[in-house]
Design an enzyme around this catalytic site. Structure first.
Site, PDB file in Angstrom:
ATOM      1  N   THR A  17     -31.824  20.754 -73.780  1.00 31.80           N
ATOM      2  CA  THR A  17     -32.957  20.339 -72.586  1.00 31.80           C
ATOM      3  C   THR A  17     -32.653  21.204 -71.404  1.00 31.80           C
ATOM      4  O   THR A  17     -33.546  21.032 -70.347  1.00 31.80           O
ATOM      5  CB  THR A  17     -32.727  18.851 -72.168  1.00 31.80           C
ATOM      6  OG1 THR A  17     -31.258  18.735 -71.667  1.00 31.80           O
ATOM      7  CG2 THR A  17     -32.635  17.984 -73.251  1.00 31.80           C
ATOM      8  N   ARG A  96     -20.609  25.709 -63.378  1.00 32.13           N
ATOM      9  CA  ARG A  96     -19.561  25.834 -62.260  1.00 32.13           C
ATOM     10  C   ARG A  96     -20.176  25.048 -60.859  1.00 32.13           C
ATOM     11  O   ARG A  96     -21.019  25.432 -60.499  1.00 32.13           O
ATOM     12  CB  ARG A  96     -19.251  27.060 -61.894  1.00 32.13           C
ATOM     13  CG  ARG A  96     -18.150  27.421 -60.980  1.00 32.13           C
ATOM     14  CD  ARG A  96     -17.677  28.843 -60.704  1.00 32.13           C
ATOM     15  NE  ARG A  96     -16.508  29.092 -60.129  1.00 32.13           N
ATOM     16  CZ  ARG A  96     -15.876  30.152 -60.000  1.00 32.13           C
ATOM     17  NH1 ARG A  96     -16.203  31.301 -60.527  1.00 32.13           N
ATOM     18  NH2 ARG A  96     -14.816  30.362 -59.172  1.00 32.13           N
ATOM     19  N   ARG A 102     -12.397  28.900 -60.856  1.00 35.49           N
ATOM     20  CA  ARG A 102     -12.750  29.455 -62.511  1.00 35.49           C
ATOM     21  C   ARG A 102     -12.087  28.646 -63.491  1.00 35.49           C
ATOM     22  O   ARG A 102     -12.323  28.506 -64.507  1.00 35.49           O
ATOM     23  CB  ARG A 102     -12.665  30.960 -62.376  1.00 35.49           C
ATOM     24  CG  ARG A 102     -13.021  31.726 -64.031  1.00 35.49           C
ATOM     25  CD  ARG A 102     -13.212  33.089 -63.767  1.00 35.49           C
ATOM     26  NE  ARG A 102     -13.648  33.738 -64.982  1.00 35.49           N
ATOM     27  CZ  ARG A 102     -14.863  33.800 -65.301  1.00 35.49           C
ATOM     28  NH1 ARG A 102     -15.665  33.370 -64.469  1.00 35.49           N
ATOM     29  NH2 ARG A 102     -15.150  34.338 -66.623  1.00 35.49           N
ATOM     30  N   ASN A 109     -15.051  23.937 -70.171  1.00 32.26           N
ATOM     31  CA  ASN A 109     -15.827  24.308 -71.074  1.00 32.26           C
ATOM     32  C   ASN A 109     -15.054  24.518 -72.325  1.00 32.26           C
ATOM     33  O   ASN A 109     -15.266  24.475 -73.395  1.00 32.26           O
ATOM     34  CB  ASN A 109     -16.411  25.615 -70.798  1.00 32.26           C
ATOM     35  CG  ASN A 109     -17.755  25.248 -69.967  1.00 32.26           C
ATOM     36  OD1 ASN A 109     -18.477  24.725 -70.628  1.00 32.26           O
ATOM     37  ND2 ASN A 109     -17.778  25.846 -68.725  1.00 32.26           N
ATOM     38  N   VAL A 133     -23.564  31.314 -75.822  1.00 31.31           N
ATOM     39  CA  VAL A 133     -24.184  31.697 -74.477  1.00 31.31           C
ATOM     40  C   VAL A 133     -23.522  31.066 -73.348  1.00 31.31           C
ATOM     41  O   VAL A 133     -23.538  31.712 -72.387  1.00 31.31           O
ATOM     42  CB  VAL A 133     -25.508  31.427 -74.723  1.00 31.31           C
ATOM     43  CG1 VAL A 133     -26.344  31.736 -73.492  1.00 31.31           C
ATOM     44  CG2 VAL A 133     -26.546  32.005 -76.001  1.00 31.31           C
ATOM     45  N   ASN A 135     -21.262  30.083 -70.611  1.00 32.89           N
ATOM     46  CA  ASN A 135     -20.236  30.763 -69.832  1.00 32.89           C
ATOM     47  C   ASN A 135     -19.130  29.684 -69.529  1.00 32.89           C
ATOM     48  O   ASN A 135     -19.245  28.662 -69.490  1.00 32.89           O
ATOM     49  CB  ASN A 135     -20.730  31.174 -68.509  1.00 32.89           C
ATOM     50  CG  ASN A 135     -21.587  32.776 -68.904  1.00 32.89           C
ATOM     51  OD1 ASN A 135     -21.364  33.567 -69.707  1.00 32.89           O
ATOM     52  ND2 ASN A 135     -22.823  32.761 -68.093  1.00 32.89           N
ATOM     53  N   HIS A 191     -18.144  39.469 -70.357  1.00 31.67           N
ATOM     54  CA  HIS A 191     -19.490  39.025 -69.697  1.00 31.67           C
ATOM     55  C   HIS A 191     -19.036  38.435 -68.261  1.00 31.67           C
ATOM     56  O   HIS A 191     -19.107  37.118 -68.345  1.00 31.67           O
ATOM     57  CB  HIS A 191     -20.378  38.204 -70.675  1.00 31.67           C
ATOM     58  CG  HIS A 191     -21.649  37.683 -69.915  1.00 31.67           C
ATOM     59  ND1 HIS A 191     -22.582  38.515 -69.533  1.00 31.67           N
ATOM     60  CD2 HIS A 191     -21.851  36.594 -69.356  1.00 31.67           C
ATOM     61  CE1 HIS A 191     -23.446  37.940 -68.856  1.00 31.67           C
ATOM     62  NE2 HIS A 191     -22.997  36.635 -68.611  1.00 31.67           N
TER      63      HIS A 191
END
EC number: 1.1.1.37
Length: 330
Positions: A17, A96, A102, A109, A133, A135, A191
């Protein structure tokens, strides 16, 4: 009339979603990833509590009447979504939030991708290809890979294609050439704001980019940090993170693997085991890759690093190694 038999792939998409998935699902169902001769058994997953939003996604996909969309289910069961799949696109991740460090994001995650990796290990086909995908993508991909030991480590990819596309466009605009005149665009490492968009490998109209664009100061001090910080710039300008461009990049990244062009280089975060550049094993690290006739990929070997690029790669490697260490006990 003779009907052409189509192959069918079973595909799971998480974060169904969210903004990126919303754009990506329509490209996937249209055939932009697996081609026009492949039908899709699509499972769209999101968290419990999002059933109503998932039903809206289903309505829109149904209303598009995609000929290639053989079957579609929306679900809040990760096991149901991943059962017998050939490919998974792990888009969903915790964002975030204000004041979040971080390290907090990595931990949150880490829990999500530990679960997803464990479910893939049980439910997915052994040769399934996994595209991450959400992060911080390199580390999330590493977590999922290590929680799915029954799957081939080489089949896990973290997305660097958006960074590659950004660099591709900047080089073309600076050189005032069409996009298809720019090739061999390479992004190394993580990334993040420490990624390494390596302009020294790129070609413009078949010539080294550093010869066509002779302004080294622009390459190092304008283009390079612009690519590193482009995601933040989009958020600042738009108020939201990249979505349409990320979905486009994901479709291209997967297409480079499932429908490769001869000799095409693509940047992807892949397992670093036995790589030709001396990067330590058991990381997800961005490398230039190309597909082989066997259907496997290889890391493009033998590319030189000048002092500037070598230093930036070490910085990116240090960051990935620190991230790995911070989640290794999950």
């Amino acid at each position: 009339m003779i009907m052409k038999l189509m192959r069918t792939v079973s595909v799971a998409v998480t974060g169904g979603t969210g903004q990126i998935a919303y754009s990506f699902l329509f490209a996937l169902a249209h055939g932009d990833v697996f081609g026009s001769d492949c039908s899709i058994d699509l499972r769209v997953y999101d968290l419990p509590g999002l059933e109503r939003a998932l039903s809206g996604v289903r309505m829109e996909l149904d209303d598009c009447a995609y000929p290639l969309l053989q079957s579609l289910r929306v679900t809040t069961s990760l096991e149901d979504a991943c059962d017998g799949i050939d490919a998974a696109f792990l888009i969903g991740a915790a964002p975030r939030g204000p004041g979040m460090e971080r390290s907090d994001l990595l931990k949150r995650n880490g829990e999500i991708f530990s679960l997803q990796g464990s479910v893939l290990n049980v439910c997915a086909k052994r040769d399934a290809k996994i595209f991450v995908v959400g992060n911080p993508v390199n580390t999330n991909c590493w977590i999922a890979m290590n929680k799915a030991p029954k799957l081939n480590r080489r089949n896990f990819h973290s997305m660097l294609r958006l960074d590659q596309n950004r660099m591709h466009t900047m080089l073309a605009h600076r050189a005032e050439v069409p996009l298809d005149e720019v090739t061999n665009v390479v992004v190394w490492g993580n990334h993040s704001a420490k990624q390494v968009p390596d302009f020294t490998q790129a070609l413009i109209s078949g010539k080294p980019a550093v010869e066509v664009i002779s302004d080294r100061d622009w390459l190092e001090n304008i283009m390079f940090p612009s690519i590193q910080n482009r995601g933040s710039a989009v958020i600042e300008a738009r108020g939201k993170s990249s979505a349409g461009s990320a979905a486009r990049a994901l479709a291209e990244a997967a297409r480079s693997i499932f429908l490769p062009k001869d000799g095409e280089w693509f940047s992807s975060g892949v397992c670093s085991d036995y790589n030709p550049y001396g990067i330590p094993d058991d990381l997800i690290f961005g490398f230039p890759c190309r597909m082989l006739p066997s259907g496997d990929y290889e890391i493009v070997p033998g590319l030189p690093w000048d002092a500037f690029i070598k230093n930036k790669i070490q910085i990116s490697l240090d960051e990935i190694s620190q991230e790995k260490a911070s989640v290794s006990l999950l």
